[in-house]
Design a protein around this motif. Structure first.
Motif, PDB file in Angstrom:
ATOM      1  N   ASP A   1      64.420  65.525 -35.055  1.00  0.00           N
ATOM      2  CA  ASP A   1      65.045  66.714 -34.461  1.00  0.00           C
ATOM      3  C   ASP A   1      65.657  66.385 -33.100  1.00  0.00           C
ATOM      4  O   ASP A   1      66.790  66.778 -32.797  1.00  0.00           O
ATOM      5  N   TYR A   2      64.885  65.672 -32.275  1.00  0.00           N
ATOM      6  CA  TYR A   2      65.377  65.355 -30.927  1.00  0.00           C
ATOM      7  C   TYR A   2      66.596  64.444 -30.998  1.00  0.00           C
ATOM      8  O   TYR A   2      67.550  64.605 -30.217  1.00  0.00           O
ATOM      9  N   ALA A   3      66.580  63.480 -31.928  1.00  0.00           N
ATOM     10  CA  ALA A   3      67.722  62.569 -32.054  1.00  0.00           C
ATOM     11  C   ALA A   3      68.992  63.317 -32.428  1.00  0.00           C
ATOM     12  O   ALA A   3      70.093  62.938 -32.015  1.00  0.00           O
ATOM     13  N   VAL A   4      68.858  64.385 -33.193  1.00  0.00           N
ATOM     14  CA  VAL A   4      70.028  65.134 -33.660  1.00  0.00           C
ATOM     15  C   VAL A   4      70.398  66.249 -32.684  1.00  0.00           C
ATOM     16  O   VAL A   4      71.580  66.463 -32.388  1.00  0.00           O
ATOM     17  N   TRP A   5      69.406  66.975 -32.176  1.00  0.00           N
ATOM     18  CA  TRP A   5      69.650  68.205 -31.422  1.00  0.00           C
ATOM     19  C   TRP A   5      69.313  68.120 -29.938  1.00  0.00           C
ATOM     20  O   TRP A   5      69.604  69.063 -29.197  1.00  0.00           O
TER      21      TRP A   5
END
Length: 559
Positions: free
Chosen positions: A55-59
């Motif tokens: 999630d963090y890598a994308v958002w």
């Protein structure tokens, strides 16, 4: 209805688990090692951390991404449960039933599970990624287990291997799946009928032998879960919360989740645990009566004895570990605990709908279960839509808790912290003082009063409250760090250093504590000591530019 969760922000423990935690932000060897070894916030859930890392890598830290993943997993769980419920209903009622009726029952079961407002906490709270992720693997395990013992061609090593791998993934997602071996025994009793009403000792031995790999995974998960709770100090001590209170809470909780499944009124994010519970207080008696009424109702409704046994074994096994005998946290019940434990009731309701749909030609009376489900599902969805909005921010969430439990010091402290977070310091102070009046021996309340006084510029009052927190809880790292920071801000580095050291001693894996100690050592003239602390902070959180900058400055001073 859970689309509304996409507009929600981070709330409650999201700050410590997601916003202020950088341990999961990346997939290098150090971060992966952290994910697979940490007991952060009293949990062992490496796969949940990995999913949040994605999630963090994308958002980045946009909460919409974290909420979207939760919603996707919950939708996948609804689909998996539909498939599982269809197979269980078909096995339970026999092959002679119309396929359309079975489908109708499975749809009803999946909807009664997925749109129920008791699911909101697990889906709309970003931190509860563990629930929906563990649920995905748990349901996959059950599905492949059922197919392995009911599908064409008999037992399949491939299906068995997939079931075991799915369970291993579930254990690495959340500890609530630990009782799964007992759930498999319940399925063996009904609807798989692998254990007759009076099975021989040989049948039991074969059943238990087959469960051995699951039991080993369950035992490993239990050891990790207990270790996480013990390391965090999250277990309530027997001297603080006696056996009578634990038994009373267990009796209350056993009926609580049944009642809330049937009548989801007064749902709340936190049901505060009182200082003690009695076996004769009204809500405990109500819990016992609710369970007894459910048992009697199942019998009167004509549910088969083996089906009743399977239902009670499943529910009891899945809910028992969180009922209070091993009390952790400040809650007497939590809606997230119903995510997996109440699946059996949804299957039961779906079976009733399937039988009702198959008998429609016999007259309107036979349609009652289907009609009841058709009316209940939209009503539950509406309640879920409303409940989801309460998780939009801390003020909304804690305002609702405070509305329902205005005399609870946990509710007062929680709302006070939420109001302080949006700059409403005066209101926060009023609530913190009310919390102190109700619970005068709680160190975190004094710490909160100290923080509020410091924010208002009342340094002496802040110090007094923080010292009172330490008098009640000498090992409270947060209080040592806060007092060290207060003394440091006055230029009393000599007095601040012992408190920073105490904070690091209590939480040696906290990069923030290390950084604070390093800053004090640097001002005290110990450049080498400061560099060592900053280096440890960087090792713990290598992506934090603040710690890297402090380390570079300290090394420059040394060399």
């Amino acid at each position: 209805m859970f689309a509304r969760a996409l507009a929600n922000g981070f709330v409650w423990d999201d700050a410590a688990l997601i916003v202020d935690n950088i341990g999961y932000r990346g997939f290098d060897a150090r971060r992966l090692r952290w994910m697979f070894t940490t007991f952060h916030m009293a949990n062992y859930a490496p796969l949940a951390w990995i999913s949040m890392g994605v999630d963090y890598a994308v958002w980045g830290l946009d909460p919409v991404g974290f909420h979207l993943t939760n919603v996707i997993f919950h939708a996948a769980n609804a689909a998996l449960f539909f498939i599982l419920a269809r197979e269980l209903i078909l096995l339970g009622v026999g092959a002679g039933i119309d396929a359309g009726a079975v489908d109708a029952g499975a749809v009803a079961a999946a909807l009664l599970f997925s749109v129920h407002p008791m699911r909101v906490e697990s889906v709309a709270w970003a931190s509860e990624r563990r629930d929906v992720l563990a649920g995905f693997f748990f349901l996959s395990t059950l599905l492949f287990y059922v197919r392995d013992h009911s599908g064409p061609g008999g037992a399949s090593p491939r299906r068995r291997a997939i079931a075991l791998l799915a369970y291993a993934a579930a254990v690495l997602s959340k500890a609530t799946v630990i009782p799964l071996p007992a759930a498999l025994v319940a399925l063996d009793i009904f609807p798989l009928r692998r254990l007759a009403p009076r099975p021989s000792s040989g049948a039991w031995r074969a059943c238990l032998r087959e469960k051995l790999p699951y039991l080993l995974l369950s035992a490993a998960g239990a050891a990790l879960a207990v270790g996480a709770q013990m390391r965090s100090g999250n277990f309530a001590r027997l001297s603080d919360y006696g056996m009578t209170s634990r038994l009373a809470q267990t009796a209350f909780g056993f009926g609580f989740y049944i009642v809330k499944t049937l009548i989801p009124a007064g749902l709340c994010a936190l049901y505060p645990r009182p200082l003690g519970m009695s076996l004769v207080e009204p809500r405990v008696i109500a819990g016992i009566l609710a369970a007894a009424a459910a048992a009697l109702g199942l019998r009167k409704a004509g549910v088969r004895p083996e089906a009743r046994a399977a239902l009670w074994i499943y529910y009891s096994a899945m809910i028992f570990p969180v009922l209070g005998l091993l009390q952790n946290g400040g809650q007497s019940a939590a809606l997230r605990y119903s995510y997996l434990s109440c699946l059996g009731w949804a299957v039961l309701a779906g079976t009733a709908v399937a039988l009702s749909a198959a008998r429609l030609r016999r007259g309107p009376g036979a349609a009652a279960p289907a009609a009841l489900a058709a009316a209940a599902i939209p009503a539950l969805a509406a309640l879920t839509w409303s409940q989801t909005a309460l998780w939009r921010d801390d003020v909304a969430l804690w305002s609702d808790v405070y509305r329902q439990f205005p005399q609870s010091c946990d509710a007062q402290r929680g709302l006070g912290a939420a109001l302080a977070g949006v700059g409403r310091i005066s209101e926060a102070g009023t609530l913190a003082r009310a919390a102190l009046k109700n619970c005068p021996d709680r160190a975190p309340i004094f710490l909160q009063l100290g923080a509020l006084a410091a924010a208002a510029g009342r340094s002496a009052e802040a110090e007094e409250n923080i010292r009172r927190a330490l008098a009640l809880s000498p090992g409270l790292a947060e209080a040592h760090d806060a007092l060290g920071g207060l003394l440091f801000s006055r230029g009393r580095v000599d007095l601040a250093l012992p408190h920073f050291r105490a904070a690091v001693g209590r939480e040696p894996r906290s990069a923030q504590r290390r950084d604070h100690l390093g800053a004090a050592l640097a001002v005290a003239g110990d450049a080498e000591g400061a560099a060592a602390e900053f280096a440890e902070a960087v090792r713990l959180e290598p992506a934090n530019p603040l710690y890297r900058g402090h380390l570079a400055q300290a090394r420059g001073a040394v060399y």
